[in-house]
Design a protein around this motif. Structure first.
Motif, PDB file in Angstrom:
ATOM      1  N   GLU A 180       0.788  -1.181   0.020  1.00 40.47           N
ATOM      2  CA  GLU A 180      -0.113  -0.059   0.014  1.00 40.47           C
ATOM      3  C   GLU A 180       0.888   1.143   0.004  1.00 40.47           C
ATOM      4  OE1 GLU A 180      -3.477   0.081   0.008  1.00 40.47           O
ATOM      5  OE2 GLU A 180      -3.638  -2.084  -0.218  1.00 40.47           O
ATOM      6  N   GLY A 181       1.970   1.172  -0.702  1.00 41.29           N
ATOM      7  CA  GLY A 181       2.879   2.225  -0.965  1.00 41.29           C
ATOM      8  C   GLY A 181       4.083   2.459   0.388  1.00 41.29           C
ATOM      9  N   TYR A 182       3.523   1.483   1.232  1.00 43.50           N
ATOM     10  CA  TYR A 182       4.649   1.587   2.627  1.00 43.50           C
ATOM     11  C   TYR A 182       5.832   0.633   2.416  1.00 43.50           C
ATOM     12  CZ  TYR A 182       6.090   0.977   7.510  1.00 43.50           C
ATOM     13  OH  TYR A 182       6.752   0.733   8.381  1.00 43.50           O
ATOM     14  N   GLY A 183       6.942   1.287   2.647  1.00 47.26           N
ATOM     15  CA  GLY A 183       8.250   0.275   2.545  1.00 47.26           C
ATOM     16  C   GLY A 183       8.869  -0.111   3.751  1.00 47.26           C
ATOM     17  N   GLY A 184       8.303   0.177   5.064  1.00 43.25           N
ATOM     18  CA  GLY A 184       8.938   0.094   6.246  1.00 43.25           C
ATOM     19  C   GLY A 184       9.868   1.029   6.726  1.00 43.25           C
ATOM     20  N   PRO A 185      10.847   0.730   7.654  1.00 45.41           N
ATOM     21  CA  PRO A 185      11.910   1.807   8.419  1.00 45.41           C
ATOM     22  C   PRO A 185      13.060   1.871   7.407  1.00 45.41           C
ATOM     23  CG  PRO A 185      10.952  -0.064  10.009  1.00 45.41           C
ATOM     24  CD  PRO A 185      10.697  -0.445   8.453  1.00 45.41           C
ATOM     25  N   GLY A 186      13.302   1.203   6.182  1.00 44.47           N
ATOM     26  CA  GLY A 186      14.383   1.280   5.621  1.00 44.47           C
ATOM     27  C   GLY A 186      15.170   0.107   5.903  1.00 44.47           C
ATOM     28  N   TRP A 187      14.728  -1.088   6.211  1.00 49.97           N
ATOM     29  CA  TRP A 187      15.331  -2.209   6.501  1.00 49.97           C
ATOM     30  C   TRP A 187      15.659  -3.146   5.447  1.00 49.97           C
ATOM     31  CZ3 TRP A 187      12.804  -2.950  11.832  1.00 49.97           C
ATOM     32  CH2 TRP A 187      13.151  -1.870  12.804  1.00 49.97           C
ATOM     33  N   ARG A 188      16.560  -4.077   5.434  1.00 44.92           N
ATOM     34  CA  ARG A 188      16.511  -5.129   4.550  1.00 44.92           C
ATOM     35  C   ARG A 188      16.511  -6.439   5.396  1.00 44.92           C
ATOM     36  NH1 ARG A 188      21.478  -2.975   1.615  1.00 44.92           N
ATOM     37  NH2 ARG A 188      21.839  -2.495   3.789  1.00 44.92           N
ATOM     38  N   ALA A 189      16.243  -7.604   4.857  1.00 45.00           N
ATOM     39  CA  ALA A 189      16.448  -8.826   5.293  1.00 45.00           C
ATOM     40  C   ALA A 189      17.713  -9.575   4.574  1.00 45.00           C
ATOM     41  CB  ALA A 189      15.289  -9.658   5.068  1.00 45.00           C
ATOM     42  N   LEU A 190      18.477 -10.294   5.387  1.00 43.04           N
ATOM     43  CA  LEU A 190      19.675 -11.029   5.169  1.00 43.04           C
ATOM     44  C   LEU A 190      19.614 -12.500   5.616  1.00 43.04           C
ATOM     45  CD1 LEU A 190      22.562 -10.944   3.666  1.00 43.04           C
ATOM     46  CD2 LEU A 190      23.193 -10.430   6.147  1.00 43.04           C
ATOM     47  N   ALA A 191      19.656 -13.333   4.504  1.00 48.30           N
ATOM     48  CA  ALA A 191      19.721 -14.851   4.908  1.00 48.30           C
ATOM     49  C   ALA A 191      21.143 -15.450   4.472  1.00 48.30           C
ATOM     50  CB  ALA A 191      18.620 -15.437   4.186  1.00 48.30           C
ATOM     51  N   VAL A 192      21.693 -15.999   5.439  1.00 43.47           N
ATOM     52  CA  VAL A 192      23.088 -16.311   5.302  1.00 43.47           C
ATOM     53  C   VAL A 192      23.577 -17.921   5.875  1.00 43.47           C
ATOM     54  CG1 VAL A 192      24.159 -14.007   5.840  1.00 43.47           C
ATOM     55  CG2 VAL A 192      23.868 -15.595   7.683  1.00 43.47           C
ATOM     56  N   VAL A 193      24.273 -18.539   5.240  1.00 41.12           N
ATOM     57  CA  VAL A 193      24.761 -19.730   5.727  1.00 41.12           C
ATOM     58  C   VAL A 193      26.070 -20.000   5.657  1.00 41.12           C
ATOM     59  CG1 VAL A 193      24.373 -21.183   3.582  1.00 41.12           C
ATOM     60  CG2 VAL A 193      24.267 -22.122   5.627  1.00 41.12           C
ATOM     61  N   PRO A 194      26.829 -20.410   6.548  1.00 38.41           N
ATOM     62  CA  PRO A 194      28.362 -20.612   6.427  1.00 38.41           C
ATOM     63  C   PRO A 194      28.642 -21.641   5.291  1.00 38.41           C
ATOM     64  CG  PRO A 194      27.824 -20.613   8.678  1.00 38.41           C
ATOM     65  CD  PRO A 194      26.503 -20.573   7.923  1.00 38.41           C
TER      66      PRO A 194
END
Length: 821
Positions: free
Chosen positions: A280-294
């Motif tokens: 609805e035009g809202y993008g959040g607080p400017g955060w991103r999600a990161l998924a990692v695995v060694p």
């Protein structure tokens, strides 16, 4: 990658055996040059290993990318609701009155503050996503708050977020240190509170239960069962939240370019970064999600008992044409390996034709060596087949895991959304203006102003209505719905809403057509309003804009790179919503087995045939969110989600393979008649052969030139073949004998000698063994031109005569051979 390394070792071991055999063949001259075949296998093996490694890594990255995207999108959807909540609660009449009166008092009235804080507790009883609510004066003084026993003073007046909120331009989102909660960081939503004259008299702050919500999201995505971690990072790549604080600690600053590889704290990791899709035009607080695995644990299977084991694949997948799941390179490996193997079989067949009869020892050595070369080629082909089968299974497993995961995601998004709707209607039922209007103590325009304000903030509703005890519409939120005033709504949710026992109860309609939604199907939520003596005076109904909202939920849950659609379906199998606009709402759809008895929150995957095409289907039943086990009032009204992607058409049952012909061993010579050497080949499901003196070669790289009108006049003569500067007629022996089978593009060709000046080419299906048989063991068939050879077991071989075959290519018979003197 354990499986890739296993195949690499097998290929290297067989290549070493191949080198030894090639050397022996060159030294003895008993084996034709197989160097080109070896190089072809080696090159194809390298291609196969690269494809296996690339696809395995792609599966991992797809999984990481999907989990990261889901994590940030689910959070953003949740936070969008918070931006509306703070805007609405800031206009609450009791809150505004308290803040305005405090402006003229040295200290807030304790009784009035206690009443407002009790109202906050009522609010949080419905919206359990908040852990604190504060009302601050323009100077930062606490006027009221939810959490008792905390300090009432804080240095917030000089905070940028507080100054921005005082300017009254809308909601303010603050991530960081929380006011009046020493040592805590979190997520805060602030909004200016205005008095009767429009002046700002305070700031409302809603403290979101951020850590609790992130653990729920991480748990929903199985973060604790995987070797890696899920995290939120801000614009400076600082970790805001983490599923594994030992791997990615909160507060740590990561490299800005964190994908597809991340090196942090001395460890190399595979990483995927996802930005919010927005809602609805809202993008959040400017955060991103990161998924990692060694990297050292990236391809390890989940530990037993950790809840991340893959479910068994559905049966009969080998009878589905799943070629579309593989790229052109992978699709070509299997056929290319078959072509190489057929080329090797051709070389060995020709080698057996050339074996000398002068030296029995040499012939035996050559036969053994040729057999070992052929066996090694079969083992190489077996490695390819096993690797491709493993890749096929892993690819299908990834597809079924994805559809199951995204079906669970879709129903989780829906449960969260309907949870918010149930909260909204119960809270708005406490609004003082709406209650006063139904009690006859306020005018209708005042109520409609409140309803219109709510509708502007909460865009997921098409209409809000206020009804009296008879179900007659008193007020509406949209000017276009003014014709509803004075009308009685005769829908079951009205009576259910009026019968709500207390402020925690609510009613919800079944998903069915509603006149308030222009006859389309949706949910209508309702709750009772009460006067000062807690007597019901009416109800509020909120009409969920189901059509676009459900589609948006499904679109968010459906992987962008996966063909197919996502659906919301009732337990009885009726369609609620679909990403496929051609599917009509309310119609029955194909269902997974046991759908009607599926437990709340259960999920799985299966195969369903739709219009002759097998589809992988992930399914999940509603399980509720937070304190709500389900958002509906009856189990029969439960809904679930299906994520459907096509696999391919069903293949007919595979024909059993034709067993190879095994000649009986010759135990000794009987009389003076020499042994007959036979070159065997397969036509359809039968074995045939020619005397070896009638066979010249199985040439490589041949090309048949089609004959004009041959297909219609003589289908058994497909064309001509250039061989040793001569054009030979090509005879399809199978068609000649009435054997019908699918055509093979690179079917073997055998050049036969029918007479001193007469040659022809035979198209066959497979080259077989070259063996010896005693003439006395041959059985003549009634036509007199063919003989039968009994093999081991039940196999029989038909021995043909090239002279008779020649007659099928010409109108003239060959002259009888001259008897030798």
């Amino acid at each position: 990658m354990e499986t890739v390394e296993e195949h690499r070792e097998n290929l290297q071991r067989l290549q070493g055996v191949w080198d030894t055999l090639a050397l022996l063949g060159q030294m003895s001259g008993a084996v034709p040059d197989i160097g080109s075949t070896r190089r072809a296998f080696e090159q194809l093996g390298s291609t196969l290993l690269d494809a296996l490694a690339t696809r395995t890594l792609a599966h991992l990255r797809d999984c990481l990318q999907s989990r990261a995207q889901v994590a940030i999108d689910v959070l953003v959807r949740n936070l969008f609701e918070r931006t509306a909540d703070v805007g609405f609660l800031a206009t609450d009449s009791e809150l505004r009155a308290h803040a305005q009166q405090c402006a003229g008092e040295p200290q807030p009235d304790p009784q009035r503050r206690a009443a407002l804080e009790a109202r906050f507790r009522e609010y949080v009883a419905k919206y359990s996503v908040y852990d604190d609510i504060l009302v601050l004066s323009p100077h930062g003084q606490v006027l009221a708050r939810l959490m008792p026993g905390e300090p009432d003073t804080a240095a917030v007046a000089d905070q940028p977020w507080f100054a921005q909120a005082l300017r009254g331009s809308g909601y303010v989102e603050h991530a960081g240190a929380l006011p009046l909660q020493p040592g805590r960081s979190g997520l805060l939503y602030a909004h200016a509170v205005r008095g009767n004259g429009g002046a700002v008299v305070g700031v409302l702050c809603l403290s979101f239960r951020f850590e609790d919500e992130m653990q729920r999201i991480f748990g929903q995505l199985g973060a604790q069962q995987h070797a890696g971690a899920l995290a939120l990072i801000d614009a400076q790549a600082r970790v805001v939240a983490s599923s594994d604080p030992w791997l990615l600690p909160v507060g740590a600053v990561l490299p800005q370019h964190a994908q597809p590889r991340l090196r942090f704290a001395g460890r190399e990791m595979v990483a995927a970064l996802a930005r919010p899709t927005g809602y609805e035009g809202y993008g959040g607080p400017g955060w991103r999600a990161l998924a990692v695995v060694p990297a050292d644990a990236a391809f390890e299977p989940p530990l037993p008992g950790q809840g991340a084991e893959q479910q068994a694949l559905p049966p009969d997948l080998d009878r589905i044409d799943t070629q579309r799941l593989f790229d052109a390179q992978l699709q070509a490996i299997g056929p290319q390996a078959q072509r190489i193997e057929r080329g090797l079989a051709r070389l060995l067949w020709n080698g057996r034709l050339r074996q000398s009869e002068d030296s029995l020892a040499g012939a035996a050595f050559a036969s053994t060596l040729l057999g070992e070369v052929g066996l090694t080629g079969e083992r190489l082909r077996g490695v390819f087949d096993q690797a491709i089968a493993n890749l096929h299974r892993s690819t299908l497993a990834a597809v079924f895991d994805r559809v199951r995961h995204h079906a669970r995601l879709a129903i989780d998004i829906m449960d969260r959304n309907l949870y918010e709707r149930a909260n909204d209607v119960r809270w708005w039922a406490l609004d003082g203006v709406l209650r006063a209007t139904l009690a006859g103590q306020a005018e209708v325009p005042q109520a409609e102003a409140v309803l219109a304000h709510i509708n502007r903030l909460y865009t997921v509703y098409t209409l809000l209505v206020l009804v009296d005890l008879q179900g007659q519409v008193v007020a509406v939120s949209q000017p276009g719905a003014a014709h509803w005033r004075g009308q009685v709504i005769d829908e079951p949710w009205v009576a259910a809403a009026l019968a709500c026992r207390d402020s925690q109860a609510h009613a919800v309609s079944r998903h069915q057509p509603s006149a308030l939604y222009e006859g389309r199907s949706t949910y209508v939520f309702g709750a009772a309003l009460r006067d000062a003596q807690q007597r019901p005076v009416g109800a509020i109904g909120i009409v969920f804009d189901g059509a676009p909202q459900f589609t948006a939920m499904l679109a968010d849950a459906m992987p962008r790179d996966l063909a197919g659609c996502a659906q919301i379906v009732t337990r009885s199998g009726l369609l609620v919503a679909s990403t496929d606009a051609t599917q009509p709402v309310g119609q029955p759809v194909p269902l997974p087995p046991g759908w009607g008895q599926l437990a709340a929150g259960a999920s799985g995957a299966c195969v369903i045939d739709i219009n002759g095409v097998a589809h992988a289907v992930g399914y999940a039943m509603a399980g509720g969110y937070r304190e709500y086990p389900v958002a509906r009032t009856d189990a029969a009204d439960d809904v679930g989600t299906l994520v459907i992607t096509p696999l391919g058409r069903r293949l007919p049952a595979a024909e059993p393979p034709v067993l190879p012909f095994e000649a009986r061993p010759v135990t000794g010579r009987r009389g003076r008649a020499p042994l007959l050497r036979v070159a065997a080949f397969r036509l359809g499901d039968g074995w045939f052969g020619l005397p070896i003196e009638q066979v010249l070669q199985a040439p490589d790289g041949v090309r048949v030139t089609p004959l004009p009108q041959a297909r219609s006049l003589r289908p058994h003569l497909p064309g001509l073949l250039s061989y040793e500067d001569a054009l030979l007629p090509v005879l399809d022996v199978a068609l000649l004998r009435g054997i019908h089978r699918p055509p093979v593009d690179d079917a073997p060709i055998v050049v036969a000698q029918a007479g001193p000046q007469h040659r022809l080419a035979l198209r066959v299906d497979e080259l077989g063994p070259v063996f010896e048989v005693h003439p006395d063991d041959l059985q003549t068939v009634p036509n007199g031109t063919e003989r039968l050879v009994q093999g081991n077991g039940r196999h029989m071989l038909t021995l043909l005569d090239a002279r008779v075959l020649w007659q099928a290519t010409s109108d003239r018979a060959l002259p009888e051979p001259t008897a030798s003197v």
